[in-house]
Design a protein around this motif. Structure first.
Motif, PDB file in Angstrom:
ATOM      1  N   ARG A  62      26.395  28.838  39.444  1.00  0.00           N
ATOM      2  CA  ARG A  62      25.615  29.889  38.786  1.00  0.00           C
ATOM      3  C   ARG A  62      26.528  30.943  38.164  1.00  0.00           C
ATOM      4  O   ARG A  62      26.051  31.851  37.494  1.00  0.00           O
ATOM      5  N   GLN A  63      27.814  30.835  38.428  1.00  0.00           N
ATOM      6  CA  GLN A  63      28.832  31.762  37.930  1.00  0.00           C
ATOM      7  C   GLN A  63      28.490  33.212  38.272  1.00  0.00           C
ATOM      8  O   GLN A  63      28.485  34.087  37.401  1.00  0.00           O
ATOM      9  N   GLN A  64      28.226  33.418  39.562  1.00  0.00           N
ATOM     10  CA  GLN A  64      27.946  34.767  40.035  1.00  0.00           C
ATOM     11  C   GLN A  64      28.312  34.889  41.513  1.00  0.00           C
ATOM     12  O   GLN A  64      28.380  33.886  42.223  1.00  0.00           O
ATOM     13  N   SER A  65      28.523  36.117  41.939  1.00  0.00           N
ATOM     14  CA  SER A  65      28.877  36.378  43.326  1.00  0.00           C
ATOM     15  C   SER A  65      27.665  36.270  44.238  1.00  0.00           C
ATOM     16  O   SER A  65      26.566  36.684  43.872  1.00  0.00           O
ATOM     17  N   PHE A  66      27.897  35.708  45.442  1.00  0.00           N
ATOM     18  CA  PHE A  66      26.899  35.781  46.504  1.00  0.00           C
ATOM     19  C   PHE A  66      27.006  37.151  47.164  1.00  0.00           C
ATOM     20  O   PHE A  66      26.027  37.794  47.439  1.00  0.00           O
ATOM     21  N   TRP A  67      28.256  37.547  47.424  1.00  0.00           N
ATOM     22  CA  TRP A  67      28.515  38.848  48.039  1.00  0.00           C
ATOM     23  C   TRP A  67      29.973  39.234  47.865  1.00  0.00           C
ATOM     24  O   TRP A  67      30.810  38.395  47.575  1.00  0.00           O
ATOM     25  N   ARG A  68      30.222  40.538  48.027  1.00  0.00           N
ATOM     26  CA  ARG A  68      31.577  41.104  48.031  1.00  0.00           C
ATOM     27  C   ARG A  68      31.662  42.038  49.233  1.00  0.00           C
ATOM     28  O   ARG A  68      30.735  42.777  49.507  1.00  0.00           O
ATOM     29  N   ARG A  69      32.761  41.983  49.926  1.00  0.00           N
ATOM     30  CA  ARG A  69      32.954  42.844  51.097  1.00  0.00           C
ATOM     31  C   ARG A  69      34.284  43.561  50.964  1.00  0.00           C
ATOM     32  O   ARG A  69      35.313  42.943  50.772  1.00  0.00           O
ATOM     33  N   PHE A  99      37.704  34.244  47.814  1.00  0.00           N
ATOM     34  CA  PHE A  99      38.997  34.782  47.393  1.00  0.00           C
ATOM     35  C   PHE A  99      39.003  36.282  47.589  1.00  0.00           C
ATOM     36  O   PHE A  99      37.973  36.890  47.874  1.00  0.00           O
ATOM     37  N   ILE A 100      40.176  36.863  47.429  1.00  0.00           N
ATOM     38  CA  ILE A 100      40.335  38.311  47.508  1.00  0.00           C
ATOM     39  C   ILE A 100      40.620  38.822  46.109  1.00  0.00           C
ATOM     40  O   ILE A 100      41.467  38.277  45.403  1.00  0.00           O
ATOM     41  N   GLY A 101      39.910  39.856  45.701  1.00  0.00           N
ATOM     42  CA  GLY A 101      40.114  40.492  44.406  1.00  0.00           C
ATOM     43  C   GLY A 101      40.551  41.930  44.578  1.00  0.00           C
ATOM     44  O   GLY A 101      40.135  42.604  45.531  1.00  0.00           O
ATOM     45  N   ASP A 102      41.384  42.405  43.694  1.00  0.00           N
ATOM     46  CA  ASP A 102      41.901  43.775  43.720  1.00  0.00           C
ATOM     47  C   ASP A 102      42.631  44.099  45.018  1.00  0.00           C
ATOM     48  O   ASP A 102      42.801  45.263  45.355  1.00  0.00           O
ATOM     49  N   GLY A 103      43.015  43.097  45.764  1.00  0.00           N
ATOM     50  CA  GLY A 103      43.738  43.324  47.006  1.00  0.00           C
ATOM     51  C   GLY A 103      42.896  43.916  48.117  1.00  0.00           C
ATOM     52  O   GLY A 103      43.415  44.227  49.182  1.00  0.00           O
ATOM     53  N   ARG A 104      41.585  44.051  47.905  1.00  0.00           N
ATOM     54  CA  ARG A 104      40.767  44.663  48.952  1.00  0.00           C
ATOM     55  C   ARG A 104      39.338  44.159  49.033  1.00  0.00           C
ATOM     56  O   ARG A 104      38.584  44.583  49.894  1.00  0.00           O
ATOM     57  N   TRP A 105      38.914  43.298  48.141  1.00  0.00           N
ATOM     58  CA  TRP A 105      37.552  42.773  48.172  1.00  0.00           C
ATOM     59  C   TRP A 105      37.575  41.294  48.529  1.00  0.00           C
ATOM     60  O   TRP A 105      38.221  40.499  47.857  1.00  0.00           O
ATOM     61  N   ILE A 106      36.853  40.912  49.552  1.00  0.00           N
ATOM     62  CA  ILE A 106      36.659  39.496  49.851  1.00  0.00           C
ATOM     63  C   ILE A 106      35.364  39.103  49.155  1.00  0.00           C
ATOM     64  O   ILE A 106      34.348  39.776  49.303  1.00  0.00           O
ATOM     65  N   GLU A 107      35.433  38.031  48.410  1.00  0.00           N
ATOM     66  CA  GLU A 107      34.277  37.648  47.606  1.00  0.00           C
ATOM     67  C   GLU A 107      33.854  36.220  47.908  1.00  0.00           C
ATOM     68  O   GLU A 107      34.691  35.334  48.087  1.00  0.00           O
ATOM     69  N   ALA A 108      32.538  36.001  47.946  1.00  0.00           N
ATOM     70  CA  ALA A 108      31.947  34.666  48.002  1.00  0.00           C
ATOM     71  C   ALA A 108      31.287  34.448  46.647  1.00  0.00           C
ATOM     72  O   ALA A 108      30.444  35.237  46.225  1.00  0.00           O
ATOM     73  N   TYR A 109      31.683  33.375  45.964  1.00  0.00           N
ATOM     74  CA  TYR A 109      31.285  33.178  44.574  1.00  0.00           C
ATOM     75  C   TYR A 109      30.638  31.813  44.396  1.00  0.00           C
ATOM     76  O   TYR A 109      31.154  30.802  44.877  1.00  0.00           O
ATOM     77  N   ASP A 110      29.521  31.776  43.696  1.00  0.00           N
ATOM     78  CA  ASP A 110      28.820  30.532  43.389  1.00  0.00           C
ATOM     79  C   ASP A 110      29.285  30.038  42.017  1.00  0.00           C
ATOM     80  O   ASP A 110      28.891  30.596  40.986  1.00  0.00           O
ATOM     81  N   PRO A 111      30.109  28.989  41.965  1.00  0.00           N
ATOM     82  CA  PRO A 111      30.619  28.535  40.672  1.00  0.00           C
ATOM     83  C   PRO A 111      29.562  27.852  39.805  1.00  0.00           C
ATOM     84  O   PRO A 111      29.709  27.785  38.594  1.00  0.00           O
TER      85      PRO A 111
END
Length: 176
Positions: A163-170, A149-161
């Motif tokens: 473990r409830q944590q991000s793999f990465w944010r770009r 998903f995209i957060g704050d209109g500028r971060w693309i995020e890969a999230y592990d549901p």
């Protein structure tokens, strides 16, 4: 309205907030397979509509339901019965993402956190408050259950549901 969506059983599924409500049409002829007037209020979103997602009760199970996420999360059987509705956790329409185990994922209130729902009854399994100050986008999910998903209109995020944590944010503003 909920955008018409091609689904199982050679049917097209969707919903309006006025009669006919939720519906299924024969994809070949357009004839009405069923309607259910107990549908969420979706017309306020005009032609934007919202999405519909097909789901199942658990890993390895066949598709047997669909979800609409507008002013709450609604579950309908493929025969048109409303299975359950989860309380209003969000006020904006989104297309829910469905995990391999049937768990439903969607943005939470004001789209600032993630919520996981149980497929049997819609109860909230967990919710994660986000570091995002602005809305997150609709959520996509891959075959390994990674949420994107995209957060704050500028971060693309890969999230592990799980473990409830991000793999990465770009940051989308970063140049190659």
């Amino acid at each position: 309205q909920v955008s018409p969506t091609a689904g199982p059983e050679a049917r097209v599924y969707g919903a309006f907030d006025q009669p006919p409500g939720a519906y299924a049409l024969d994809a070949g002829t357009g004839s009405v397979a069923w309607t259910n007037p107990g549908t969420p209020g979706v017309s306020a979103w005009g032609m934007r509509g919202c999405g519909l997602s097909f789901g199942w009760p658990g890993a390895g199970e066949p598709i047997d339901r669909f979800y609409i996420y507008v002013d709450g999360l609604y579950a309908f059987s493929l025969d048109g019965d409303q299975l359950w509705v989860s309380g209003a956790v969000n006020t904006l329409p989104h297309e829910p993402a469905i995990g391999a185990d049937g768990v439903i994922y969607a943005p939470g209130y004001l789209d600032r956190y993630l919520v996981a729902y149980h497929p049997d009854d819609g109860r909230i399994l967990w919710q994660v408050n986000s570091p995002w100050r602005a809305h997150i986008s609709d959520i996509e999910i891959d075959s390994k259950d990674t949420l994107y998903f995209i957060g704050d209109g500028r971060w693309i995020e890969a999230y592990d549901p799980h473990r409830q944590q991000s793999f990465w944010r770009r940051n989308t503003e970063v140049q190659q």
